[in-house]
Motif scaffolding. Structure first.
Motif, mmCIF file in Angstrom:
data_model
loop_
_atom_site.group_PDB
_atom_site.id
_atom_site.type_symbol
_atom_site.label_atom_id
_atom_site.label_comp_id
_atom_site.label_asym_id
_atom_site.label_seq_id
_atom_site.Cartn_x
_atom_site.Cartn_y
_atom_site.Cartn_z
ATOM 1 N N LEU A 161 8.242 -13.593 -8.742
ATOM 2 C CA LEU A 161 7.527 -12.317 -8.797
ATOM 3 C C LEU A 161 6.718 -12.110 -7.527
ATOM 4 O O LEU A 161 6.111 -13.048 -7.009
ATOM 5 N N HIS A 162 6.684 -10.883 -7.059
ATOM 6 C CA HIS A 162 5.932 -10.544 -5.861
ATOM 7 C C HIS A 162 4.588 -9.942 -6.255
ATOM 8 O O HIS A 162 4.490 -9.201 -7.236
ATOM 9 N N ALA A 163 3.544 -10.260 -5.503
ATOM 10 C CA ALA A 163 2.211 -9.693 -5.728
ATOM 11 C C ALA A 163 1.799 -8.868 -4.515
ATOM 12 O O ALA A 163 1.858 -9.356 -3.384
ATOM 13 N N HIS A 164 1.405 -7.647 -4.775
ATOM 14 C CA HIS A 164 0.842 -6.794 -3.726
ATOM 15 C C HIS A 164 -0.655 -6.723 -4.001
ATOM 16 O O HIS A 164 -1.093 -6.046 -4.942
ATOM 17 N N VAL A 165 -1.431 -7.440 -3.209
ATOM 18 C CA VAL A 165 -2.862 -7.589 -3.460
ATOM 19 C C VAL A 165 -3.632 -6.587 -2.600
ATOM 20 O O VAL A 165 -3.417 -6.511 -1.385
ATOM 21 N N ALA B 298 1.084 -17.959 0.125
ATOM 22 C CA ALA B 298 0.934 -17.318 1.431
ATOM 23 C C ALA B 298 2.019 -16.283 1.697
ATOM 24 O O ALA B 298 1.836 -15.380 2.520
ATOM 25 N N GLY B 299 3.147 -16.386 1.010
ATOM 26 C CA GLY B 299 4.233 -15.429 1.195
ATOM 27 C C GLY B 299 4.179 -14.246 0.250
ATOM 28 O O GLY B 299 5.103 -13.430 0.224
ATOM 29 N N GLY B 300 3.088 -14.151 -0.537
ATOM 30 C CA GLY B 300 2.952 -13.034 -1.448
ATOM 31 C C GLY B 300 3.684 -13.191 -2.764
ATOM 32 O O GLY B 300 3.850 -12.212 -3.506
ATOM 33 N N ALA C 240 10.371 -4.347 0.483
ATOM 34 C CA ALA C 240 10.494 -5.384 1.511
ATOM 35 C C ALA C 240 10.598 -6.767 0.902
ATOM 36 O O ALA C 240 11.240 -7.661 1.467
ATOM 37 N N SER C 241 9.970 -6.967 -0.251
ATOM 38 C CA SER C 241 9.963 -8.299 -0.872
ATOM 39 C C SER C 241 11.317 -8.692 -1.445
ATOM 40 O O SER C 241 11.611 -9.878 -1.592
#
Length: 241
Positions: free
Chosen positions: A211-215, A158-160, A133-134
């Motif tokens: 880079l995307h972060a999935h926390v 805030a957008g990951g 999705a990112s």
């Protein structure tokens, strides 16, 4: 997506060639990925968990004492549904260098890359979905820990998206859990750049917001020190319960 099909069609690269100098006094000549945890090699726990999420093909990036690992593989103490491919670096190449050395064996897009000395009890299906999705070229699985002092922190907007990586400091924080989903283009770029460290030379140098972060909130284990290795059996027992 069912858990058993989450990683179907996704090659997994396990970075397992480190010297393990911080725990050599405990393990002796045993490679870190074969550290005994809850009655079996740590690598066995990792491989079985990957198989449980539908992984079919795993590329082990080996180096230090690779022969001990290949001998363990021959004994078959892991889920037999996995196709295991070994790529042994001719000399220490670093985490990015090891991936570059194994690049020809990694066929999928994306590829799941993971450290061979860490474990995180996270929903990998949610990680894969969030990465897709990112639309980012790379996503990091991140966890919140009580003390981020050993690991350094990841600042996420805030957008990951990752704003920056910051130095190690005590206290609660979000850290890199050592698991990544990366595109084929991302791997090619890292290999072409001749990067040595995936963390320092590639991830930390990426422009802010790329880079995307999935926390996640999940149990996280790093067996890189004698203290954390001593706790590993308890963590794995809780995970298996």
């Amino acid at each position: 997506m069912k858990p058993e099909s989450t990683l179907a069609g996704v090659d997994v690269a396990v970075l397992a060639g480190g010297l393990g100098t911080r725990i050599s006094a405990v393990l002796g000549d045993t490679p870190k990925v074969l550290a005994p945890v809850a009655g079996r090699a740590f690598l066995g726990h990792l491989l079985d968990r990957l198989a449980g999420f539908g992984a079919r093909r795993v590329v082990l990036c080996l180096g230090h004492r690779a022969g001990r690992v290949t001998a363990w593989l021959a004994r078959g103490d892991f889920d037999g549904s996995l196709d295991i491919v070994c790529r042994i670096e001719p000399e220490p190449l670093g985490t990015a260098g090891a991936l570059g050395h194994a690049r020809g064996a990694l066929r999928s897009d994306p590829v799941l890359v993971m450290n061979g000395d860490t474990f995180v009890d996270a929903d990998l299906g949610a990680f894969v979905a969030a990465h897709r999705a990112s639309q980012a070229e790379a996503s990091l699985l991140c966890v919140e820990v009580e003390d981020a002092g050993r690991y350094g922190r990841v600042e996420v907007d805030a957008g990951g998206r990752i704003r920056r990586f910051v130095e190690k400091a005590p206290g609660r924080g979000t850290v890199n859990a050592g698991m990544y989903l990366v595109s084929a283009a991302f791997l090619d770029h890292a290999a072409a750049a001749g990067a040595v460290s995936l963390e320092r030379d590639v991830l930390e140098r990426a422009p802010a917001g790329t880079l995307h972060a999935h926390v996640v909130q999940a149990r996280f284990l790093d067996i890189g020190t004698p203290e954390s290795l001593a706790m590993a059996g308890h963590v794995m027992a809780r995970t298996d319960a």
